[in-house]
Design a protein around this motif. Structure first.
Motif, PDB file in Angstrom:
ATOM      1  N   GLY A  10       2.329  -5.169  -4.785  1.00  0.00           N
ATOM      2  CA  GLY A  10       2.881  -4.477  -3.647  1.00  0.00           C
ATOM      3  C   GLY A  10       3.637  -5.343  -2.665  1.00  0.00           C
ATOM      4  O   GLY A  10       4.376  -4.841  -1.851  1.00  0.00           O
ATOM      5  N   GLY A  11       3.488  -6.663  -2.713  1.00  0.00           N
ATOM      6  CA  GLY A  11       4.184  -7.555  -1.787  1.00  0.00           C
ATOM      7  C   GLY A  11       3.864  -7.237  -0.346  1.00  0.00           C
ATOM      8  O   GLY A  11       2.803  -6.715  -0.019  1.00  0.00           O
ATOM      9  N   ILE A  12       4.794  -7.529   0.546  1.00  0.00           N
ATOM     10  CA  ILE A  12       4.590  -7.275   1.976  1.00  0.00           C
ATOM     11  C   ILE A  12       4.428  -5.787   2.238  1.00  0.00           C
ATOM     12  O   ILE A  12       3.600  -5.374   3.037  1.00  0.00           O
ATOM     13  CB  ILE A  12       5.765  -7.848   2.796  1.00  0.00           C
ATOM     14  CG1 ILE A  12       5.850  -9.367   2.626  1.00  0.00           C
ATOM     15  CG2 ILE A  12       5.648  -7.475   4.258  1.00  0.00           C
ATOM     16  CD1 ILE A  12       4.605 -10.117   3.048  1.00  0.00           C
ATOM     17  N   SER A  13       5.207  -4.950   1.547  1.00  0.00           N
ATOM     18  CA  SER A  13       5.064  -3.508   1.717  1.00  0.00           C
ATOM     19  C   SER A  13       3.661  -3.069   1.333  1.00  0.00           C
ATOM     20  O   SER A  13       3.085  -2.183   1.944  1.00  0.00           O
ATOM     21  CB  SER A  13       6.085  -2.766   0.857  1.00  0.00           C
ATOM     22  OG  SER A  13       7.382  -3.139   1.230  1.00  0.00           O
ATOM     23  N   GLY A  14       3.118  -3.688   0.295  1.00  0.00           N
ATOM     24  CA  GLY A  14       1.765  -3.368  -0.127  1.00  0.00           C
ATOM     25  C   GLY A  14       0.739  -3.736   0.917  1.00  0.00           C
ATOM     26  O   GLY A  14      -0.233  -3.024   1.128  1.00  0.00           O
ATOM     27  N   LEU A  15       0.955  -4.840   1.607  1.00  0.00           N
ATOM     28  CA  LEU A  15       0.031  -5.226   2.677  1.00  0.00           C
ATOM     29  C   LEU A  15       0.053  -4.197   3.791  1.00  0.00           C
ATOM     30  O   LEU A  15      -0.986  -3.827   4.325  1.00  0.00           O
ATOM     31  CB  LEU A  15       0.405  -6.609   3.216  1.00  0.00           C
ATOM     32  CG  LEU A  15       0.211  -7.778   2.255  1.00  0.00           C
ATOM     33  CD1 LEU A  15       0.710  -9.068   2.898  1.00  0.00           C
ATOM     34  CD2 LEU A  15      -1.252  -7.921   1.863  1.00  0.00           C
ATOM     35  N   ALA A  16       1.239  -3.717   4.135  1.00  0.00           N
ATOM     36  CA  ALA A  16       1.344  -2.685   5.167  1.00  0.00           C
ATOM     37  C   ALA A  16       0.658  -1.406   4.697  1.00  0.00           C
ATOM     38  O   ALA A  16      -0.062  -0.761   5.450  1.00  0.00           O
ATOM     39  CB  ALA A  16       2.810  -2.418   5.504  1.00  0.00           C
ATOM     40  N   ALA A  17       0.865  -1.048   3.433  1.00  0.00           N
ATOM     41  CA  ALA A  17       0.232   0.157   2.890  1.00  0.00           C
ATOM     42  C   ALA A  17      -1.280   0.025   2.918  1.00  0.00           C
ATOM     43  O   ALA A  17      -1.982   0.964   3.285  1.00  0.00           O
ATOM     44  CB  ALA A  17       0.717   0.405   1.461  1.00  0.00           C
ATOM     45  N   LEU A  32      -1.902   0.429  -7.915  1.00  0.00           N
ATOM     46  CA  LEU A  32      -1.541  -0.548  -8.931  1.00  0.00           C
ATOM     47  C   LEU A  32      -0.095  -0.272  -9.323  1.00  0.00           C
ATOM     48  O   LEU A  32       0.321   0.870  -9.355  1.00  0.00           O
ATOM     49  CB  LEU A  32      -2.426  -0.395 -10.172  1.00  0.00           C
ATOM     50  CG  LEU A  32      -3.932  -0.405  -9.963  1.00  0.00           C
ATOM     51  CD1 LEU A  32      -4.640   0.009 -11.232  1.00  0.00           C
ATOM     52  CD2 LEU A  32      -4.393  -1.776  -9.539  1.00  0.00           C
ATOM     53  N   GLY A  33       0.635  -1.302  -9.674  1.00  0.00           N
ATOM     54  CA  GLY A  33       1.983  -1.005 -10.156  1.00  0.00           C
ATOM     55  C   GLY A  33       2.910  -2.190 -10.118  1.00  0.00           C
ATOM     56  O   GLY A  33       2.485  -3.338 -10.160  1.00  0.00           O
ATOM     57  N   GLY A  34       4.196  -1.887 -10.051  1.00  0.00           N
ATOM     58  CA  GLY A  34       5.224  -2.912 -10.016  1.00  0.00           C
ATOM     59  C   GLY A  34       5.347  -3.641 -11.336  1.00  0.00           C
ATOM     60  O   GLY A  34       5.154  -3.068 -12.412  1.00  0.00           O
ATOM     61  N   SER A  35       5.656  -4.918 -11.252  1.00  0.00           N
ATOM     62  CA  SER A  35       5.860  -5.707 -12.469  1.00  0.00           C
ATOM     63  C   SER A  35       4.585  -5.791 -13.292  1.00  0.00           C
ATOM     64  O   SER A  35       4.637  -5.910 -14.514  1.00  0.00           O
ATOM     65  CB  SER A  35       6.374  -7.100 -12.118  1.00  0.00           C
ATOM     66  OG  SER A  35       5.426  -7.783 -11.335  1.00  0.00           O
TER      67      SER A  35
END
Length: 140
Positions: A10-17, A32-35
């Motif tokens: 999730g990267g930074i967006s994932g941290l916010a989520a 779960l997801g992405g690469s």
């Protein structure tokens, strides 16, 4: 009821989520997801509910130290719901912007497809696009 949120890929967006989901008045969520998901698919893995639940539980144990399994679990697979930039995205975007400028085309690019998929990125993209259309300098 304690809330548990795990975000993989999730990267930074994932941290916010994860911050917002952990404070939501609803059951705990694991995203779960992405690469990570694309890698599983490329290896030919069957994306069963059992596999996704197992991965979520392992992530919760590793990232948050939660060792007990959840009392219940619902798995929903929503594929291709968040854009994933491909290798060379930024170079392609820069080339497109240069082309639009050199041809003086009255077109402005904005949204999740260009400079960030998070809601705040999309809002900023729209704000900057509007400022360019109006001929003003966007405030940072």
């Amino acid at each position: 009821m304690a809330r548990t949120v795990v975000v993989l890929g999730g990267g930074i967006s994932g941290l916010a989520a994860s911050y917002h989901l952990s404070r939501a008045p609803c059951p705990p969520k694991v995203m779960l997801g992405g690469s990570w998901l694309h890698t599983l698919e490329a290896r030919g893995a069957v994306l069963s509910q059992e596999l996704l639940q197992q991965q979520a539980q392992e992530a919760a144990a590793t990232q948050l130290g939660l060792k007990e399994p959840p009392s219940h679990c619902l798995v929903h697979l929503h594929k291709n719901c968040i854009p994933q930039y491909t290798l060379g995205h930024w170079q392609k975007l820069e080339a497109a912007m240069q082309f639009l400028a050199s041809q003086r085309l009255p077109l402005t690019l904005a949204g999740a497809s260009y400079e960030g998929v998070a809601v705040n990125d999309c809002i900023e993209s729209g704000r900057q696009a509007a400022a360019r259309v109006l001929g003003s300098v966007p405030n940072s």
